[in-house]
Design an enzyme around this catalytic site. Sequence first.
Site, short mmCIF file in Angstrom:
data_model
loop_
_atom_site.label_atom_id
_atom_site.label_comp_id
_atom_site.label_asym_id
_atom_site.label_seq_id
_atom_site.Cartn_x
_atom_site.Cartn_y
_atom_site.Cartn_z
CB THR A 163 -4.21 8.92 0.07
OG1 THR A 163 -4.89 9.51 -0.98
CG2 THR A 163 -2.58 9.52 0.10
CE1 TYR A 223 -3.22 13.66 3.27
CE2 TYR A 223 -3.90 13.45 0.85
CZ TYR A 223 -4.02 13.01 2.14
OH TYR A 223 -4.35 11.75 2.77
CE LYS A 280 -1.11 9.85 3.98
NZ LYS A 280 -1.27 9.27 5.28
#
Length: 350
Positions: free
Chosen positions: A123, A148, A152
Amino acid sequence: MKLLITGGAGFIGSSFIRHVLSLGKGYEAVNFDKLTYAGNLANLDAVAGDPNYSFVRGDICDPASVEAAMHGCDAVVHFAAESHVDRSIYEPSAAIETNVTGTFVLLQVARKLGIQRFVHISTDEVYGDMAPGAFATEDSPIQPSSPYSASKAASDLLVRSYVRTYGTPAVITRSSNNYGPYQFPEKFLPLLIMNVLDNKPLPIYGDGKQQRDWLHVEDNCRGILAALERGRDGEIYNIGGSDIEENLTMARRLLHLMGKPETLLSYVQDRPGHDRRYALRCEKMERELGWKPLISLEDGLRQTIDWYKSHSAWLAGVRGGDYLSYYKKYYEDRDSSLHAIAQPGHGGAN
Ligand code: NAD
Ligand code: TYD
């Protein structure tokens, strides 16, 4: 080519499966998914009878079931994740477990089985908050802000280490905010569309001037396939849309397209640690893989709104009791829920 697709029952993974199977290029897709709250086999109704599609229910953190599913596959396309920033703030452990440990397990098994290509789906959030006017390239520093995005970023670094240390033939794609059909209505656009359909207020975090780079999910899936087929081992590819918009502008566009008044806008308490701006440079995708986004935001938004309007059975299926209690806790009781998170000693442990 036989693909193990993790998280194929989610929003982007299911779009990718529908896309590759529709091409008739001889791909076989094994969908490996735990079916968390975000996994939904109804997203795959269109391919359920396809002889090139199969489903295995399993957890990417479980090495034995991962190995059984990956056996005989040529490549892995790894979508499975806890993908929602807000949930990772309220309850970080699931994101750390699935996104970090799960990626580690997949890399270990891929290495053991000699997988030919590993595509890791990441992302733009790993680049963190971009300054006004700035854009992230693949060489920009990694500065994640939320549990989050930190999970990642950690998984990206694990992938990088496997390329360097073990020669794992992996590529990483980092896409911007996806939108389109079948997106679970916890994310901004589907949540807003659903609330407009219900004549409910549209929750705008903070001042609504945060910027996101909007990418239609089908454009992302074409980019991921290009990375799978032609990406160079060890490389990172940014995949972004053609439009960067403020959240408030997006909300107003939706209201306009859906014929509803701006009085539905409702400013609510901001997300802790909220990144103000994400913006990607994607010249590498165009130069090396001949990819660029094809769906304009205007067309994509119209198509997405029409899809949600015409799929009331799908919407009813995802808006069960769990979703309603999530919505109540973090929207209707938002101030007290966020206040509790901010307290010293707040567990946040699960
Ligand atoms: P999603 O939440 O819609 O789907 C995630 C899927 O993973 C679900 O089907 C879920 O059941 C499955 N899953 C979760 N934990 C699992 C586990 N332990 N084992 C097996 N399966 C598990 O997510 P999405 O929006 O489709 O995102 C897919 C990927 O793309 C993620 O890696 C995400 O980080 C990345 N990404 C998403 C966006 C976006 O805008 N949605 C943008 C950039 C990158
Ligand atoms: P989201 O869809 O959660 O994606 P991300 O945080 O990964 O970018 O949110 C997109 C933007 O919309 C983000 O700036 C947060 C904001 N937002 C709201 O203003 N209200 C909401 O109810 C949600 C879910 C998000």
